[in-house]
Design a protein around this motif. Structure first.
Motif, PDB file in Angstrom:
ATOM      1  N   ARG A  76       0.807  -1.220   0.000  1.00  0.00           N
ATOM      2  CA  ARG A  76       0.000   0.000   0.000  1.00  0.00           C
ATOM      3  C   ARG A  76       0.839   1.269   0.000  1.00  0.00           C
ATOM      4  NH1 ARG A  76      -3.913  -2.089   4.749  1.00  0.00           N
ATOM      5  NH2 ARG A  76      -1.968  -3.229   5.188  1.00  0.00           N
ATOM      6  N   SER A  77       2.024   1.221   0.623  1.00  0.00           N
ATOM      7  CA  SER A  77       2.826   2.444   0.721  1.00  0.00           C
ATOM      8  C   SER A  77       4.298   2.113   0.913  1.00  0.00           C
ATOM      9  CB  SER A  77       2.335   3.298   1.905  1.00  0.00           C
ATOM     10  OG  SER A  77       3.242   4.357   2.163  1.00  0.00           O
ATOM     11  N   LEU A  78       5.125   2.520  -0.022  1.00  0.00           N
ATOM     12  CA  LEU A  78       6.566   2.355   0.131  1.00  0.00           C
ATOM     13  C   LEU A  78       7.083   3.260   1.236  1.00  0.00           C
ATOM     14  CD1 LEU A  78       9.272   1.165  -0.792  1.00  0.00           C
ATOM     15  CD2 LEU A  78       9.410   2.995  -2.499  1.00  0.00           C
ATOM     16  N   ASP A  79       6.503   4.440   1.384  1.00  0.00           N
ATOM     17  CA  ASP A  79       6.926   5.352   2.448  1.00  0.00           C
ATOM     18  C   ASP A  79       6.709   4.703   3.812  1.00  0.00           C
ATOM     19  OD1 ASP A  79       7.684   7.335   0.690  1.00  0.00           O
ATOM     20  OD2 ASP A  79       5.764   8.388   0.773  1.00  0.00           O
ATOM     21  N   HIS A  80       5.569   4.058   3.987  1.00  0.00           N
ATOM     22  CA  HIS A  80       5.291   3.385   5.261  1.00  0.00           C
ATOM     23  C   HIS A  80       6.289   2.253   5.491  1.00  0.00           C
ATOM     24  CE1 HIS A  80       3.094   0.632   8.056  1.00  0.00           C
ATOM     25  NE2 HIS A  80       2.820   1.777   8.642  1.00  0.00           N
ATOM     26  N   ALA A  81       6.644   1.541   4.420  1.00  0.00           N
ATOM     27  CA  ALA A  81       7.618   0.455   4.546  1.00  0.00           C
ATOM     28  C   ALA A  81       8.966   0.992   5.016  1.00  0.00           C
ATOM     29  CB  ALA A  81       7.766  -0.273   3.215  1.00  0.00           C
ATOM     30  N   HIS A  82       9.374   2.147   4.491  1.00  0.00           N
ATOM     31  CA  HIS A  82      10.628   2.753   4.946  1.00  0.00           C
ATOM     32  C   HIS A  82      10.517   3.210   6.401  1.00  0.00           C
ATOM     33  CE1 HIS A  82      13.205   2.660   1.453  1.00  0.00           C
ATOM     34  NE2 HIS A  82      12.256   3.135   0.674  1.00  0.00           N
ATOM     35  N   GLU A  83       9.339   3.691   6.792  1.00  0.00           N
ATOM     36  CA  GLU A  83       9.144   4.078   8.191  1.00  0.00           C
ATOM     37  C   GLU A  83       9.271   2.872   9.120  1.00  0.00           C
ATOM     38  OE1 GLU A  83       6.091   7.871   7.499  1.00  0.00           O
ATOM     39  OE2 GLU A  83       5.354   6.006   8.375  1.00  0.00           O
ATOM     40  N   LEU A  84       8.817   1.702   8.652  1.00  0.00           N
ATOM     41  CA  LEU A  84       8.952   0.483   9.445  1.00  0.00           C
ATOM     42  C   LEU A  84      10.428   0.153   9.693  1.00  0.00           C
ATOM     43  CD1 LEU A  84       6.243  -1.864   7.854  1.00  0.00           C
ATOM     44  CD2 LEU A  84       6.232  -0.930  10.171  1.00  0.00           C
ATOM     45  N   CYS A  85      11.256   0.376   8.682  1.00  0.00           N
ATOM     46  CA  CYS A  85      12.697   0.143   8.860  1.00  0.00           C
ATOM     47  C   CYS A  85      13.226   0.998  10.007  1.00  0.00           C
ATOM     48  CB  CYS A  85      13.454   0.475   7.571  1.00  0.00           C
ATOM     49  SG  CYS A  85      13.026  -0.556   6.146  1.00  0.00           S
ATOM     50  N   GLN A  86      12.853   2.283  10.014  1.00  0.00           N
ATOM     51  CA  GLN A  86      13.356   3.199  11.034  1.00  0.00           C
ATOM     52  C   GLN A  86      12.729   2.905  12.399  1.00  0.00           C
ATOM     53  OE1 GLN A  86      12.434   7.037   9.361  1.00  0.00           O
ATOM     54  NE2 GLN A  86      13.682   6.669   7.534  1.00  0.00           N
ATOM     55  N   TRP A  87      11.457   2.540  12.418  1.00  0.00           N
ATOM     56  CA  TRP A  87      10.768   2.260  13.675  1.00  0.00           C
ATOM     57  C   TRP A  87      11.354   1.024  14.351  1.00  0.00           C
ATOM     58  CZ3 TRP A  87       6.839  -1.077  15.834  1.00  0.00           C
ATOM     59  CH2 TRP A  87       6.127  -0.516  16.899  1.00  0.00           C
ATOM     60  N   THR A  88      11.639  -0.008  13.554  1.00  0.00           N
ATOM     61  CA  THR A  88      12.242  -1.211  14.135  1.00  0.00           C
ATOM     62  C   THR A  88      13.715  -1.000  14.471  1.00  0.00           C
ATOM     63  OG1 THR A  88      12.668  -2.132  11.916  1.00  0.00           O
ATOM     64  CG2 THR A  88      10.622  -2.798  13.023  1.00  0.00           C
ATOM     65  N   ASP A  89      14.368   0.006  13.867  1.00  0.00           N
ATOM     66  CA  ASP A  89      15.729   0.356  14.286  1.00  0.00           C
ATOM     67  C   ASP A  89      15.744   0.674  15.785  1.00  0.00           C
ATOM     68  OD1 ASP A  89      16.927   0.070  11.815  1.00  0.00           O
ATOM     69  OD2 ASP A  89      16.899   2.208  11.325  1.00  0.00           O
ATOM     70  N   GLN A  90      14.710   1.368  16.260  1.00  0.00           N
ATOM     71  CA  GLN A  90      14.621   1.725  17.684  1.00  0.00           C
ATOM     72  C   GLN A  90      14.466   0.481  18.552  1.00  0.00           C
ATOM     73  OE1 GLN A  90      11.935   5.441  18.172  1.00  0.00           O
ATOM     74  NE2 GLN A  90      11.344   4.562  16.192  1.00  0.00           N
ATOM     75  N   LEU A  91      13.700  -0.490  18.068  1.00  0.00           N
ATOM     76  CA  LEU A  91      13.501  -1.732  18.807  1.00  0.00           C
ATOM     77  C   LEU A  91      14.812  -2.493  18.953  1.00  0.00           C
ATOM     78  CD1 LEU A  91      11.564  -3.866  20.057  1.00  0.00           C
ATOM     79  CD2 LEU A  91      11.301  -4.801  17.737  1.00  0.00           C
ATOM     80  N   PHE A  92      15.581  -2.562  17.877  1.00  0.00           N
ATOM     81  CA  PHE A  92      16.816  -3.339  17.877  1.00  0.00           C
ATOM     82  C   PHE A  92      18.024  -2.532  18.342  1.00  0.00           C
ATOM     83  CE2 PHE A  92      14.126  -6.079  15.422  1.00  0.00           C
ATOM     84  CZ  PHE A  92      14.605  -7.357  15.672  1.00  0.00           C
ATOM     85  N   ALA A  93      17.789  -1.315  18.821  1.00  0.00           N
ATOM     86  CA  ALA A  93      18.883  -0.501  19.345  1.00  0.00           C
ATOM     87  C   ALA A  93      19.357  -1.008  20.707  1.00  0.00           C
ATOM     88  CB  ALA A  93      18.451   0.956  19.468  1.00  0.00           C
ATOM     89  N   ASP A  94      18.525  -1.786  21.392  1.00  0.00           N
ATOM     90  CA  ASP A  94      18.891  -2.316  22.701  1.00  0.00           C
ATOM     91  C   ASP A  94      20.031  -3.325  22.562  1.00  0.00           C
ATOM     92  OD1 ASP A  94      17.929  -2.502  25.658  1.00  0.00           O
ATOM     93  OD2 ASP A  94      18.242  -4.583  25.038  1.00  0.00           O
ATOM     94  N   PRO A  95      21.061  -3.262  23.424  1.00  0.00           N
ATOM     95  CA  PRO A  95      22.193  -4.189  23.324  1.00  0.00           C
ATOM     96  C   PRO A  95      21.805  -5.661  23.340  1.00  0.00           C
ATOM     97  CG  PRO A  95      22.707  -2.391  24.836  1.00  0.00           C
ATOM     98  CD  PRO A  95      21.255  -2.256  24.486  1.00  0.00           C
ATOM     99  N   SER A  96      20.707  -5.999  24.022  1.00  0.00           N
ATOM    100  CA  SER A  96      20.289  -7.407  24.080  1.00  0.00           C
ATOM    101  C   SER A  96      19.803  -7.915  22.732  1.00  0.00           C
ATOM    102  CB  SER A  96      19.189  -7.599  25.122  1.00  0.00           C
ATOM    103  OG  SER A  96      17.989  -6.949  24.720  1.00  0.00           O
ATOM    104  N   LEU A  97      19.488  -7.004  21.832  1.00  0.00           N
ATOM    105  CA  LEU A  97      19.018  -7.373  20.492  1.00  0.00           C
ATOM    106  C   LEU A  97      20.041  -6.994  19.425  1.00  0.00           C
ATOM    107  CD1 LEU A  97      15.282  -6.241  20.749  1.00  0.00           C
ATOM    108  CD2 LEU A  97      16.165  -8.573  20.851  1.00  0.00           C
ATOM    109  N   GLN A  98      21.275  -6.867  19.837  1.00  0.00           N
ATOM    110  CA  GLN A  98      22.335  -6.441  18.913  1.00  0.00           C
ATOM    111  C   GLN A  98      22.341  -7.322  17.666  1.00  0.00           C
ATOM    112  OE1 GLN A  98      26.274  -6.599  20.586  1.00  0.00           O
ATOM    113  NE2 GLN A  98      27.119  -5.198  19.064  1.00  0.00           N
ATOM    114  N   GLU A  99      22.490  -6.696  16.512  1.00  0.00           N
ATOM    115  CA  GLU A  99      22.461  -7.422  15.248  1.00  0.00           C
ATOM    116  C   GLU A  99      23.672  -7.061  14.408  1.00  0.00           C
ATOM    117  OE1 GLU A  99      18.785  -6.290  13.354  1.00  0.00           O
ATOM    118  OE2 GLU A  99      19.244  -4.158  13.478  1.00  0.00           O
TER     119      GLU A  99
END
Length: 509
Positions: free
Chosen positions: A332-355
């Motif tokens: 439905r939206s490529l812009d929303h898909a890019h926002e998901l990338c940035q939003w999940t960046d915050q989730l995986f910023a925690d050291p316990s989820l280091q990638e």
């Protein structure tokens, strides 16, 4: 010699302009029409005719009349297909058989009249370089030796990233070996070993990748998938340990059964050359001692397209490029898909989820592909999305990464336990426990985000995630307070549970 000079290009093409490639090989004549000269090209049409042009070149010096007629008829049809599809930009190339035949010039004249385009006869060196460019198109930062086996010759070239090193062309194509040895495999074994012995630089491939290109080797890989009962029938990126493929090839050429699928699974015109292709791969692996053998559907045709790309386009990530283009067409939206990338960046910023950088890249690709099943019936979105992504024409990703992407989007629609008899459960065997856990987390994050944003861009960018003292905190601004609710909180709690945190939703003032 520059590849662009060798194939007579006029510079990069528009990504919106379809481009056709006619590949006149020693065994097959093929037309592939791509949607455009882009980093991750998608074929719109693909047809081959097994003509066997190189069947008798070694012994007679010329292309057989019946093979020539089959090829000319194929080229006439390809011209008509290109006209129907509106393809104005067509590149045509010919390889070993035409290059070496005494009547090759005559055939080219007839072929150009039939196809309506100029046909470039490639040198062995150029053929090897195009094969290497195909590997550059299909893999990220390749490091190893690319081997392209045709009906008339074997091209080998050392490739590291975009740097091409030693290259050679050897008279070891399947049809040529049949012709020169009187169809005697034992004699062919001696011929192959003697030819490979002339390339001392092959030993530099020890511990590096062997990229296997060509229709005969793809047919061999398909048989190996059946032999292993491999759960994912996708050729590109199929990887096998050296000893395993060496033993399989030896079993195949010696006619030992041992559970090996019969050759009747292979197209009739490929059956006679398959034992010879197995022999060449077996002896090449023995000589080179690679870390692994990976099969590629990207070869000289894709290498030709790669040569048309701008420097900027070449440097794009093939996986992310494909995911963005696919999301543009299917979500439905490529812009929303890019926002998901940035939003999940915050989730995986925690050291316990280091990638790792590669894991981050795959997560971003999963976010970009996460909405491609939205038009499907809600009850089947999970399964359809998984099948679509698992079997998509992806490049720049191995099979574990491919399955991670498919499972991430499966879990975005369905967080329940996997059914033992289901396709997701069978694919699960191809990913590590870590990758499976990450797929569940990414899927849960995207489920939460879509419940909050309703798939519209411009919202989740205003709703940050934060790890704080064992809590996962979602902040919703006052302007979007009305989007809070029971279902959102259930999804967010499921996400927080997966990362071992307590879920907290805050409404900002």
């Amino acid at each position: 010699m520059q590849i662009e000079d060798a194939i007579g290009t006029d510079g990069p093409n528009s990504a919106l302009e379809p481009i056709g490639v006619i590949d006149i090989g020693s065994n097959s004549v093929r037309l592939v029409v791509y949607e455009g000269a882009v980093r991750s090209p998608t074929p719109l049409f693909n047809e081959k005719v097994l003509c066997g042009l190189g069947r008798s070149v070694a012994s007679t010096g010329s292309l057989a009349p019946d093979a020539v007629e089959r090829a000319i008829h194929a080229l006439v049809r390809f011209k008509a297909i290109a006209r129907v599809l509106g393809v104005k930009n067509i590149k045509a190339i010919a390889t070993a058989a035409v290059r070496e035949a005494t009547n090759g010039v005559e055939f080219i004249a007839r072929g150009e009249a039939a196809a309506g385009v100029h046909i470039e006869v490639l040198s062995g060196e150029t053929e090897a370089r195009l094969a290497a460019q195909g590997i550059m198109m299909g893999f990220v930062s390749p490091d190893g030796i690319a081997g392209d086996l045709g009906g008339g010759s074997l091209e080998l070239i050392d490739v590291v990233g975009e740097t091409l090193r030693d290259a050679a062309t050897l008279p070891l194509g399947g049809l040529r070996l049949i012709d020169t040895t009187g169809a005697k495999l034992e004699a062919a074994l001696v011929t192959v070993d003697n030819a490979l012995a002339t390339l001392p630089w092959l030993t530099r491939g020890k511990g590096r990748m062997l990229y296997a290109v060509g229709g005969t080797w793809r047919a061999l890989a398909k048989l190996h998938m059946e032999y292993r009962n491999y759960p994912l029938r996708v050729m590109h990126g199929y990887q096998v340990a050296p000893r395993e493929i060496e033993e399989f090839c030896e079993t195949l050429r010696k006619g030992k059964k041992q559970g090996v699928p019969t050759l009747d699974r292979v197209p009739k015109a490929r059956r006679e050359v398959l034992p010879y292709g197995a022999l060449v791969l077996e002896r090449l692996v023995k000589k080179m001692q690679p870390s692994s053998v990976v099969f590629s559907v990207f070869g000289i045709r894709e290498g030709l397209i790669y040569g048309l790309l701008s420097e900027r386009e070449r440097h794009r990530d093939p996986l992310i490029s494909f995911a963005e283009e696919y999301a543009t067409m299917r979500s439905r939206s490529l812009d929303h898909a890019h926002e998901l990338c940035q939003w999940t960046d915050q989730l995986f910023a925690d050291p316990s989820l280091q990638e790792t950088p590669e894991e981050r890249r795959l997560r971003h690709a999963a976010c970009l592909l996460s909405d491609v099943g939205w038009r499907a019936h809600p009850d089947y979105r999970a399964e359809q999305s998984l099948a679509t992504i698992a079997h998509a024409a992806l490049a720049g990703v191995d099979h574990e990464g491919r399955v991670f992407l498919a499972l991430s989007v499966f879990f975005r629609h369905e967080l329940g336990e996997l059914d033992t008899d289901s396709m997701p459960e069978r694919l699960r065997a191809l990913v590590s426990k870590r990758a499976l856990r990450r797929a569940r987390i990414v899927g849960a994050a995207v489920r939460t985000a879509h419940m909050l944003s309703i798939g519209k861009p411009g919202i989740i960018g205003e709703t940050p995630l934060l790890h704080e003292n064992g809590k996962l905190i979602l902040t919703i601004p006052k302007a979007y307070e009305g989007l809070d609710g029971e279902r959102l909180r259930r999804r967010f709690e499921a996400l927080a549970s997966l990362v071992g945190r307590q879920a907290v939703v805050r409404i900002a003032n």
